[in-house]
Enzyme design. Structure first.
Site, mmCIF file in Angstrom:
data_model
loop_
_atom_site.group_PDB
_atom_site.id
_atom_site.type_symbol
_atom_site.label_atom_id
_atom_site.label_comp_id
_atom_site.label_asym_id
_atom_site.label_seq_id
_atom_site.Cartn_x
_atom_site.Cartn_y
_atom_site.Cartn_z
ATOM 1 N N CYS A 87 0.835 -1.198 0.000
ATOM 2 C CA CYS A 87 0.000 0.000 0.000
ATOM 3 C C CYS A 87 0.877 1.257 0.000
ATOM 4 C CB CYS A 87 -0.975 -0.036 1.180
ATOM 5 S SG CYS A 87 -2.347 1.142 1.030
ATOM 6 N N HIS A 196 -3.282 -5.578 1.295
ATOM 7 C CA HIS A 196 -2.502 -5.795 2.511
ATOM 8 C C HIS A 196 -2.405 -7.277 2.877
ATOM 9 C CE1 HIS A 196 -2.138 -1.613 4.221
ATOM 10 N NE2 HIS A 196 -3.066 -1.403 3.295
ATOM 11 N N GLU A 198 -0.496 -8.691 4.960
ATOM 12 C CA GLU A 198 -0.254 -8.889 6.398
ATOM 13 C C GLU A 198 -1.547 -9.000 7.188
ATOM 14 O OE1 GLU A 198 -0.591 -4.386 6.142
ATOM 15 O OE2 GLU A 198 -0.118 -6.084 4.847
#
Length: 234
Positions: A87, A196, A198
């Site tokens: 991002c 994202h 994660e």
């Protein structure tokens, strides 16, 4: 000995701790790196996390791209170290000219937050080698300036050389040209994407799947891919 993956924290980073947690879940050692330092602390790979570095003044990622530690990050990337930009980190990679093109305000002028379907277009990078070419995955997306742009010549090169790493599937959430969600460099060690990974690494905290709510862990393979690329079994 675990591979050491550094996560750079800039003023305004929001997802640095999440990235550190994802690295640990993958079996690596997360190393906190500070934007104002010139020391990569001997890490084997680097993650530039999401957030609003330096408040997104000027353009998202523009100030972070010239922060002190980025001199070392750029040198390491050019020497072949795996570097992932997530991002805002993708925006930093573009502003640092480690990846081509630019990222602008979403076409609908609104912040978008959704579990996003992606197609893996390049499964041979340091961050995607545990995916299958053409595989569809679901990764959370949250951004206001995620519209990918590039001139026609750059787009032709990206498509012709297989440098599109991920493409949006089902819906284009931000107006990105050619539905581009992420890129890789020619060497395959530098990857940037707007979604994202994660946030999709641990059962109970990821996207919904057909099996159960919040069970999606497609993002974990980004980090285990990096461990494989640097010679550490996940």
């Amino acid at each position: 000995m675990s591979a050491r993956i550094g996560v750079v924290t800039f003023p305004g980073s929001l997802d640095d701790r999440d990235a550190q947690r994802a690295i640990r879940l993958a079996g690596g050692e997360a190393v906190a790196l500070w934007h104002a330092d010139h020391d990569l602390q001997g890490v084997d790979a680097i993650v530039l996390p999401g957030g609003f570095s330096y408040g997104d003044y000027l353009r998202p990622g523009a100030i972070a791209a010239v922060s002190p530690i980025m001199a070392e990050v750029i040198d390491a990337a050019n020497a072949g170290m795996p570097v992932l930009g997530i991002c805002n980190g993708f925006q930093v990679l573009v502003e640092a000219h480690l990846l081509p093109g630019g990222l602008i305000r979403n076409a609908h002028q609104q912040f978008v937050r959704r579990d996003q379907r992606l197609v893996v277009e390049n499964a041979s990078t340091d961050w995607t080698n545990e995916f299958e070419q053409g595989e569809e995955i679901v990764i959370p997306l949250k951004n206001g300036d995620g519209g990918y742009i590039a001139d026609d010549e750059t787009l032709k090169r990206l498509e012709g050389e297989g440098l599109v790493a991920f493409r949006y599937a089902g819906v284009n959430p931000n107006g990105s040209l050619n539905d581009i969600a992420g890129l890789t460099n020619e060497r395959g060690n530098v990857v940037g994407l707007m979604p994202h990974p994660e946030h999709a690494t641990e059962p109970g905290f990821g996207p919904n799947t057909s099996e159960r709510m919040r069970s999606g862990v497609d993002g974990l393979r980004f980090f285990t891919s990096a461990l494989s690329a640097i010679g550490v079994a996940a």
